[in-house]
Design an enzyme around this catalytic site. Structure first.
Site, mmCIF file in Angstrom:
data_model
loop_
_atom_site.group_PDB
_atom_site.id
_atom_site.type_symbol
_atom_site.label_atom_id
_atom_site.label_comp_id
_atom_site.label_asym_id
_atom_site.label_seq_id
_atom_site.Cartn_x
_atom_site.Cartn_y
_atom_site.Cartn_z
ATOM 1 N N GLU A 171 0.890 -0.661 -5.189
ATOM 2 C CA GLU A 171 -0.131 0.364 -5.421
ATOM 3 C C GLU A 171 0.644 1.670 -5.597
ATOM 4 O O GLU A 171 1.061 2.296 -4.632
ATOM 5 C CB GLU A 171 -1.095 0.461 -4.231
ATOM 6 N N ASP A 201 0.823 -1.203 0.000
ATOM 7 C CA ASP A 201 0.000 0.000 0.000
ATOM 8 C C ASP A 201 0.863 1.262 0.000
ATOM 9 O O ASP A 201 1.920 1.303 0.636
ATOM 10 C CB ASP A 201 -0.897 -0.009 1.246
#
Length: 627
Positions: free
Chosen positions: A355, A303
């Site tokens: 991401e 993330d």
């Protein structure tokens, strides 16, 4: 200090301990006693307090020489006991902190660790792991169902499903719909539901919301038994702001940078990790290895990579530059390369996914070639452009056709996953269904068309839960999905369509074998903005494995629509997004076409079809003659 302890401490302190969870934390010994080790280099004293000593600091730890690691052995601890670490800082004040390496925590809002019982769990996924090693993931279909475990389903009293309930209901659901993997929002322990797990503190513990460690392992094992892979979101960039967690762990900046301005993540309300500190690297790489090795997770989606690798991503930090005068965070880049290199060296068959939303070059390039070393990158540009295009009134699509075609300019720059994720259906952005223009019929038609375009476009694919049947309400983390939607015929037909499309994808090598190679796509007619139509061919490794795709992005049926193909013969429609069974209007239509020796758009042969309004066709060769 024994030689083994000395070596373990040295590796941890130099950033080379990649299974530090075997050394630090609480461990049961052969004689029934427990050994606790805690890293707190600037503390004046450390004690373990809990149910076993009435929360009084009677069990003190001593530092192993000058390693910064404290240790104690005691036989007064029992499975099920709650405990915390009492830290005495340099200023003499005491703080109650978590055990950073704890395997289990009490339920929210508490953060006390729980002494785990000795595990009796046995894995049964040997055959699955063997298949994972034999065939690399880039040669397999990758169709990911992204799921937030806390809101997929809930009990009648609104309580969370257990890992066992999730295994009983989520696994057959995902398998029936044809998904190859699930991706779970962070399963590490966290307090705030609204953070969805991205403000974590238990880097070695699955959230207690759904059960314990063994329940989680059984969940993974049962997924693997059905040949479904598991990807977990992982957050190595920042951690929960709470003072009883990792922040100023020994009374000084320990896991976070010394400089408060650098340490504070304003946008996310968290603290940033000091990714240049060797001990933090050992901690985070060990956490990643823990989930991949000990929990048999098939991949990690990292993330916030953009926030990690740039210095100026947060509020008020636009001016920060490195010693070279640019905005790259060199320490974070080096850490990311180390993380991926260690994972690939030890577990080459798992997936590391970024991401990442910037133009940074080399996200999926190997680390030994100067890249970050990820296997895949979320294609955020494709996602933003595609959603923007489909949200438009079809009247304006011809003037914005570049939103669809721009991705063709860079689709092989990285190895991509095409995500329609949780971030796009929350915080007022509306659900995918609600984004679509027109009345309800046209909304479903557009949603089917967008999913067909997603599946045909080069790249692996991801869809967030609820979107598969066209849930109208945007996602709410505090309640279950709107399963009552499936009592409606149009939602059921949408679910049927997703099922058929997913199985067509997994059964068609042309749609996944060459996602990252130019040979995998043949442009036939992708520049006809005036008619808002598009055709291209997806090509598998074998010459006969190809899929002809045709898209009509406006609600006007196109008759005698010509499609160019490379070989003469007979072709048949294998998917029509406007079929009646999917909620469309087409019933008895021609599905087989014979080519003519009429060249069209660079192809030597062609045939004509009726292209449905706001619809797509997938067409495969049935009987063709190849040179």
């Amino acid at each position: 200090m024994t030689k083994v302890k000395q070596e373990s401490a040295y590796l941890f302190n130099t950033g080379q301990s990649f299974q530090s969870y075997d050394f630090l934390g609480l461990h049961l010994q052969a004689d029934g006693s427990y050994t606790l080790r805690v890293w707190a280099p600037n503390a004046k004293g450390i004690a373990i307090v809990g149910d076993f000593n009435d929360w009084e600091p009677t069990i003190e730890l001593t530092m192993l020489d000058t390693t910064g690691i404290w240790e104690a052995n005691t036989d007064g601890i029992h499975p099920g006991d709650h405990y915390k670490i009492q830290v005495t800082g340099l200023d003499g004040r005491t703080y109650l902190k978590i055990d950073p390496y704890a395997r289990q925590f009490e339920k929210k809002p508490g953060v006390a660790a729980i002494v785990p019982a000795p595990t009796t769990f046995k894995w049964h996924d040997g055959l699955y792991l063997g298949r994972r090693k034999r065939l690399h993931h880039d040669q397999r279909p990758l169709n990911i169902y992204e799921v937030h475990l806390g809101s997929w389903r809930r009990n009648a009293d609104d309580s969370y499903y257990s890992y066992e309930q999730l295994a009983d209901e989520l696994i057959p659901y995902v398998k029936e719909l044809g998904y190859t993997h699930i991706e779970i929002l962070p399963i590490t322990e966290h307090v705030l539901d609204a953070s969805w797990g991205y403000q974590t503190f238990g880097y070695f513990a699955p959230t207690s919301r759904h059960g314990n460690w063994e329940g989680f392992l059984n969940f993974i094992d049962r997924l693997h038994a059905e040949n479904i892979g598991v990807i977990a979101d992982f957050v190595p960039g920042h951690f929960i702001k709470n003072y009883d967690a990792l922040y100023e762990y020994d009374g000084t900046a320990t896991f976070e940078p010394q400089d408060k301005f650098t340490a504070k993540n304003v946008r996310w309300g968290t603290w940033n990790f000091d990714l240049g500190k060797p001990q933090v690297q050992s901690f985070l790489v060990s956490s990643a290895m823990f989930w991949l090795k000990e929990a048999h997770i098939d991949g990690l989606r990292i993330d916030g990579v953009t926030n990690m690798i740039y210095l100026d991503q947060d509020e008020g930090k636009d001016h920060i530059r490195n010693e070279h005068g640019d905005n790259r965070d060199l320490a974070a880049i080096a850490f990311t390369q180390k993380l991926n290199a260690v994972v690939k060296q030890n577990l080459p068959d798992v997936m590391m996914i970024a991401e990442e939303s910037s133009p940074f070059v080399g996200i999926t390039k190997p680390t030994n070639e100067g890249g970050l070393g990820f296997d895949y990158k979320w294609n955020m540009g494709w996602m933003n452009d595609t959603l923007k295009f489909f949200e438009m009134d079809p009247l304006f699509r011809k003037d914005n056709f570049n939103l669809l075609t721009f991705s063709f300019m860079y689709m092989y720059d990285e190895k991509f996953i095409l995500p329609l994720s949780h971030d796009e259906v929350v915080h007022g952005k509306k659900s995918l269904m609600h984004k679509m223009p027109g009345d309800r019929y046209n909304q479903f038609a557009n949603l089917r068309l967008m999913f067909a375009y997603l599946t045909a476009h080069p790249g692996k694919q991801l869809l967030f839960m609820g979107s598969e049947w066209g849930q109208f309400l945007e996602w709410r983390d505090y309640s279950a999905l709107e399963w009552k939607d499936l009592a409606d015929e149009m939602n059921r037909e949408m679910s049927t369509y997703t099922n058929v499309l997913n199985h067509l994808y997994t059964d068609s090598k042309a749609l996944f074998q060459q996602d990252d190679r130019a040979d995998g796509l043949i442009f036939t007619n992708t520049d006809d903005a005036a008619s808002s139509t598009m055709t291209f061919i997806r090509q598998g490794i074998a010459p006969r494995d190809f899929m002809v795709t045709a898209f009509n992005f406006v609600p006007v049926e196109k008759r005698q629509f010509k499609i160019g193909v490379p070989y003469p013969g007979t072709y048949e429609v294998v998917l029509n997004t406007e079929d009646e069974e999917f909620g469309g209007t087409w019933t008895h239509v021609e599905t087989t076409f014979k080519t003519e020796a009429v060249a069209y758009k660079g192809q030597p042969y062609s045939f004509e079809v009726t292209l449905p309004a706001t619809g797509a066709l997938y067409i495969k060769p049935k009987r063709i003659r190849m040179k």
